[in-house]
Scaffold this motif. Structure first.
Motif, PDB file in Angstrom:
ATOM      1  N   ASP A   1       0.815  -1.223   0.000  1.00  0.00           N
ATOM      2  CA  ASP A   1       0.000   0.000   0.000  1.00  0.00           C
ATOM      3  C   ASP A   1       0.846   1.270   0.000  1.00  0.00           C
ATOM      4  OD1 ASP A   1      -2.329  -1.443  -0.068  1.00  0.00           O
ATOM      5  OD2 ASP A   1      -2.761  -1.225   2.084  1.00  0.00           O
ATOM      6  N   ARG A   2       2.078   1.178   0.465  1.00  0.00           N
ATOM      7  CA  ARG A   2       2.967   2.348   0.482  1.00  0.00           C
ATOM      8  C   ARG A   2       3.671   2.579  -0.860  1.00  0.00           C
ATOM      9  NH1 ARG A   2       3.813   0.381   5.881  1.00  0.00           N
ATOM     10  NH2 ARG A   2       5.575  -0.880   5.222  1.00  0.00           N
ATOM     11  N   LEU A   3       3.541   1.643  -1.775  1.00  0.00           N
ATOM     12  CA  LEU A   3       4.158   1.801  -3.094  1.00  0.00           C
ATOM     13  C   LEU A   3       3.416   2.872  -3.889  1.00  0.00           C
ATOM     14  CD1 LEU A   3       4.610  -1.952  -4.150  1.00  0.00           C
ATOM     15  CD2 LEU A   3       6.428  -0.358  -3.479  1.00  0.00           C
ATOM     16  N   PRO A   4       4.106   3.496  -4.861  1.00  0.00           N
ATOM     17  CA  PRO A   4       3.407   4.414  -5.770  1.00  0.00           C
ATOM     18  C   PRO A   4       2.295   3.669  -6.514  1.00  0.00           C
ATOM     19  CG  PRO A   4       5.777   4.641  -6.010  1.00  0.00           C
ATOM     20  CD  PRO A   4       5.550   3.455  -5.119  1.00  0.00           C
ATOM     21  N   GLU A   5       1.304   4.404  -6.971  1.00  0.00           N
ATOM     22  CA  GLU A   5       0.079   3.816  -7.522  1.00  0.00           C
ATOM     23  C   GLU A   5       0.330   2.764  -8.609  1.00  0.00           C
ATOM     24  OE1 GLU A   5      -4.158   5.092  -9.562  1.00  0.00           O
ATOM     25  OE2 GLU A   5      -2.707   6.643  -9.077  1.00  0.00           O
ATOM     26  N   GLN A   6       1.135   3.067  -9.605  1.00  0.00           N
ATOM     27  CA  GLN A   6       1.350   2.125 -10.709  1.00  0.00           C
ATOM     28  C   GLN A   6       2.024   0.843 -10.216  1.00  0.00           C
ATOM     29  OE1 GLN A   6      -0.840   3.225 -12.838  1.00  0.00           O
ATOM     30  NE2 GLN A   6       0.481   3.023 -14.618  1.00  0.00           N
TER      31      GLN A   6
ATOM     32  N   ARG B   1       1.906  -0.330  -7.191  1.00  0.00           N
ATOM     33  CA  ARG B   1       0.908  -1.000  -6.347  1.00  0.00           C
ATOM     34  C   ARG B   1      -0.083  -1.783  -7.215  1.00  0.00           C
ATOM     35  NH1 ARG B   1      -0.557   3.231  -3.631  1.00  0.00           N
ATOM     36  NH2 ARG B   1      -2.372   3.730  -4.892  1.00  0.00           N
ATOM     37  N   LYS B   2      -0.525  -1.194  -8.325  1.00  0.00           N
ATOM     38  CA  LYS B   2      -1.467  -1.883  -9.212  1.00  0.00           C
ATOM     39  C   LYS B   2      -0.830  -3.131  -9.826  1.00  0.00           C
ATOM     40  CE  LYS B   2      -4.363   1.988 -10.717  1.00  0.00           C
ATOM     41  NZ  LYS B   2      -4.730   2.832 -11.874  1.00  0.00           N
ATOM     42  N   VAL B   3       0.397  -2.999 -10.295  1.00  0.00           N
ATOM     43  CA  VAL B   3       1.091  -4.146 -10.891  1.00  0.00           C
ATOM     44  C   VAL B   3       1.223  -5.263  -9.858  1.00  0.00           C
ATOM     45  CG1 VAL B   3       3.333  -4.958 -11.754  1.00  0.00           C
ATOM     46  CG2 VAL B   3       2.308  -2.897 -12.703  1.00  0.00           C
ATOM     47  N   MET B   4       1.616  -4.931  -8.637  1.00  0.00           N
ATOM     48  CA  MET B   4       1.775  -5.949  -7.599  1.00  0.00           C
ATOM     49  C   MET B   4       0.421  -6.570  -7.247  1.00  0.00           C
ATOM     50  SD  MET B   4       4.925  -6.296  -7.200  1.00  0.00           S
ATOM     51  CE  MET B   4       4.864  -7.419  -5.828  1.00  0.00           C
ATOM     52  N   GLY B   5      -0.613  -5.763  -7.228  1.00  0.00           N
ATOM     53  CA  GLY B   5      -1.953  -6.298  -6.954  1.00  0.00           C
ATOM     54  C   GLY B   5      -2.364  -7.334  -7.982  1.00  0.00           C
ATOM     55  N   PHE B   6      -2.166  -7.020  -9.255  1.00  0.00           N
ATOM     56  CA  PHE B   6      -2.492  -7.978 -10.308  1.00  0.00           C
ATOM     57  C   PHE B   6      -1.604  -9.214 -10.218  1.00  0.00           C
ATOM     58  CE2 PHE B   6      -4.224  -4.254 -12.881  1.00  0.00           C
ATOM     59  CZ  PHE B   6      -5.544  -4.653 -12.744  1.00  0.00           C
ATOM     60  N   ALA B   7      -0.322  -9.013  -9.947  1.00  0.00           N
ATOM     61  CA  ALA B   7       0.605 -10.142  -9.835  1.00  0.00           C
ATOM     62  C   ALA B   7       0.192 -11.066  -8.688  1.00  0.00           C
ATOM     63  CB  ALA B   7       2.037  -9.638  -9.642  1.00  0.00           C
ATOM     64  N   LEU B   8      -0.219 -10.494  -7.576  1.00  0.00           N
ATOM     65  CA  LEU B   8      -0.650 -11.311  -6.436  1.00  0.00           C
ATOM     66  C   LEU B   8      -1.954 -12.049  -6.716  1.00  0.00           C
ATOM     67  CD1 LEU B   8       0.301  -8.976  -3.466  1.00  0.00           C
ATOM     68  CD2 LEU B   8       1.287 -11.228  -3.993  1.00  0.00           C
ATOM     69  N   LEU B   9      -2.733 -11.539  -7.655  1.00  0.00           N
ATOM     70  CA  LEU B   9      -3.957 -12.233  -8.060  1.00  0.00           C
ATOM     71  C   LEU B   9      -3.672 -13.335  -9.088  1.00  0.00           C
ATOM     72  CD1 LEU B   9      -6.436  -9.228  -8.351  1.00  0.00           C
ATOM     73  CD2 LEU B   9      -6.430 -11.036  -6.613  1.00  0.00           C
ATOM     74  N   GLY B  10      -2.408 -13.441  -9.501  1.00  0.00           N
ATOM     75  CA  GLY B  10      -2.007 -14.516 -10.402  1.00  0.00           C
ATOM     76  C   GLY B  10      -1.943 -14.155 -11.869  1.00  0.00           C
TER      77      GLY B  10
ATOM     78  N   ARG C   1      11.808  -4.826  -0.801  1.00  0.00           N
ATOM     79  CA  ARG C   1      12.984  -5.372  -0.120  1.00  0.00           C
ATOM     80  C   ARG C   1      13.532  -4.364   0.886  1.00  0.00           C
ATOM     81  NH1 ARG C   1      14.451  -8.244  -4.224  1.00  0.00           N
ATOM     82  NH2 ARG C   1      15.352  -6.564  -5.398  1.00  0.00           N
ATOM     83  N   ALA C   2      13.608  -3.103   0.476  1.00  0.00           N
ATOM     84  CA  ALA C   2      14.105  -2.059   1.382  1.00  0.00           C
ATOM     85  C   ALA C   2      13.117  -1.812   2.525  1.00  0.00           C
ATOM     86  CB  ALA C   2      14.335  -0.767   0.601  1.00  0.00           C
ATOM     87  N   ASP C   3      11.831  -1.776   2.204  1.00  0.00           N
ATOM     88  CA  ASP C   3      10.811  -1.504   3.212  1.00  0.00           C
ATOM     89  C   ASP C   3      10.675  -2.646   4.220  1.00  0.00           C
ATOM     90  OD1 ASP C   3       8.788  -0.147   4.533  1.00  0.00           O
ATOM     91  OD2 ASP C   3       7.250  -0.585   3.036  1.00  0.00           O
ATOM     92  N   LEU C   4      10.851  -3.864   3.740  1.00  0.00           N
ATOM     93  CA  LEU C   4      10.641  -5.043   4.588  1.00  0.00           C
ATOM     94  C   LEU C   4      11.937  -5.657   5.102  1.00  0.00           C
ATOM     95  CD1 LEU C   4       7.832  -6.743   2.469  1.00  0.00           C
ATOM     96  CD2 LEU C   4       7.555  -5.494   4.610  1.00  0.00           C
TER      97      LEU C   4
ATOM     98  N   HIS D   1       7.343  -5.455 -16.428  1.00  0.00           N
ATOM     99  CA  HIS D   1       8.564  -6.060 -15.878  1.00  0.00           C
ATOM    100  C   HIS D   1       9.368  -5.025 -15.075  1.00  0.00           C
ATOM    101  CE1 HIS D   1      11.979  -8.745 -15.563  1.00  0.00           C
ATOM    102  NE2 HIS D   1      12.749  -7.749 -15.994  1.00  0.00           N
ATOM    103  N   ALA D   2       9.519  -3.837 -15.638  1.00  0.00           N
ATOM    104  CA  ALA D   2      10.275  -2.777 -14.954  1.00  0.00           C
ATOM    105  C   ALA D   2       9.579  -2.360 -13.652  1.00  0.00           C
ATOM    106  CB  ALA D   2      10.449  -1.574 -15.878  1.00  0.00           C
ATOM    107  N   TYR D   3       8.251  -2.261 -13.683  1.00  0.00           N
ATOM    108  CA  TYR D   3       7.491  -1.892 -12.473  1.00  0.00           C
ATOM    109  C   TYR D   3       7.640  -2.961 -11.383  1.00  0.00           C
ATOM    110  CZ  TYR D   3       4.978   2.044 -14.673  1.00  0.00           C
ATOM    111  OH  TYR D   3       4.638   3.232 -15.269  1.00  0.00           O
ATOM    112  N   LYS D   4       7.582  -4.221 -11.815  1.00  0.00           N
ATOM    113  CA  LYS D   4       7.748  -5.302 -10.842  1.00  0.00           C
ATOM    114  C   LYS D   4       9.147  -5.246 -10.208  1.00  0.00           C
ATOM    115  CE  LYS D   4       4.819  -9.218 -12.126  1.00  0.00           C
ATOM    116  NZ  LYS D   4       4.875 -10.589 -12.681  1.00  0.00           N
ATOM    117  N   LYS D   5      10.130  -5.038 -11.047  1.00  0.00           N
ATOM    118  CA  LYS D   5      11.513  -4.974 -10.558  1.00  0.00           C
ATOM    119  C   LYS D   5      11.663  -3.833  -9.550  1.00  0.00           C
ATOM    120  CE  LYS D   5      16.257  -4.875 -12.268  1.00  0.00           C
ATOM    121  NZ  LYS D   5      17.105  -4.853 -13.451  1.00  0.00           N
ATOM    122  N   GLU D   6      11.104  -2.688  -9.868  1.00  0.00           N
ATOM    123  CA  GLU D   6      11.169  -1.537  -8.960  1.00  0.00           C
ATOM    124  C   GLU D   6      10.372  -1.810  -7.681  1.00  0.00           C
ATOM    125  OE1 GLU D   6      12.154   2.110  -7.303  1.00  0.00           O
ATOM    126  OE2 GLU D   6      13.075   1.040  -8.976  1.00  0.00           O
TER     127      GLU D   6
END
Length: 186
Positions: free
Chosen positions: A123-128, A130-139, A168-171, A157-162
């Motif tokens: 939730d602390r990630l920038p919007e784009q 966060r959206k990419v991670m949300g979709f990725a977590l949904l499979g 990694r830094a936050d957690l 791919h670039a958004y996921k990498k970022e």
């Protein structure tokens, strides 16, 4: 003074805004936790709310946030078990079922806390991101995410990498969650 120390002081002094912050953070997790026992979201929500009321009455006795969280989980668990007993009546198969539930208790707490911490970081990630991670977590695969977001697969791919880098830094203090994230995304 850390945020947790400040929150604890505010809670102990009866600051209702601090309670709202704790409630916002913990309530969804406690509802999910209770629903694992009850398989009824409405009953689970009621029990989670009651746990906060019980905490609030005793708030001055808690000297650490982790003890508050433990109290809330234990209170919800006990209320769920009592609810199950009251719903089913006493019988031997019920006692066996409750014994099986107890075995999973600590595992469930670990899973719920891991999800809560991970979701807060996402939730602390920038919007784009966060959206990419949300979709990725949904499979969704990168191509599907790209179509849904109207961006290229390379951008996904670039958004996921970022996002991974930022997570990694936050957690970093919750390093065990990184392996859970990798597992969820595979």
């Amino acid at each position: 003074m850390t945020d947790m120390t400040t929150l604890l002081k505010r809670l102990r002094s009866g600051d209702e805004q601090a309670l709202r912050s704790l409630f916002t953070e913990m309530y969804p997790t406690l509802c999910t936790f209770a629903d694992r026992y009850l398989h009824n979201p409405d009953e689970a929500a009621d029990i989670a709310q009651e746990a906060f009321l019980k905490y609030w009455v005793r708030r001055e006795h808690f000297d650490a946030i982790n003890r508050i969280r433990a109290f809330l989980y234990i209170t919800v668990r006990r209320a769920c078990l009592n609810h199950i007993r009251n719903r089913a009546g006493r019988n031997e198969s019920l006692d066996e079922t409750l014994g099986e539930i107890d075995v999973d208790f600590y595992q469930q707490i670990m899973e719920e806390e891991a999800h809560r911490i991970l979701n807060q970081a996402i939730d602390r990630l920038p919007e784009q991101l966060r959206k990419v991670m949300g979709f990725a977590l949904l499979g969704f695969r990168n191509a599907e995410i790209a179509l849904r977001m109207h961006i290229t697969e390379g951008t996904v791919h670039a958004y996921k990498k970022e996002a991974y880098k930022r997570l990694r830094a936050d957690l970093h203090q919750h390093y065990y969650l990184l392996s859970i994230l990798v597992y969820l995304l595979e």
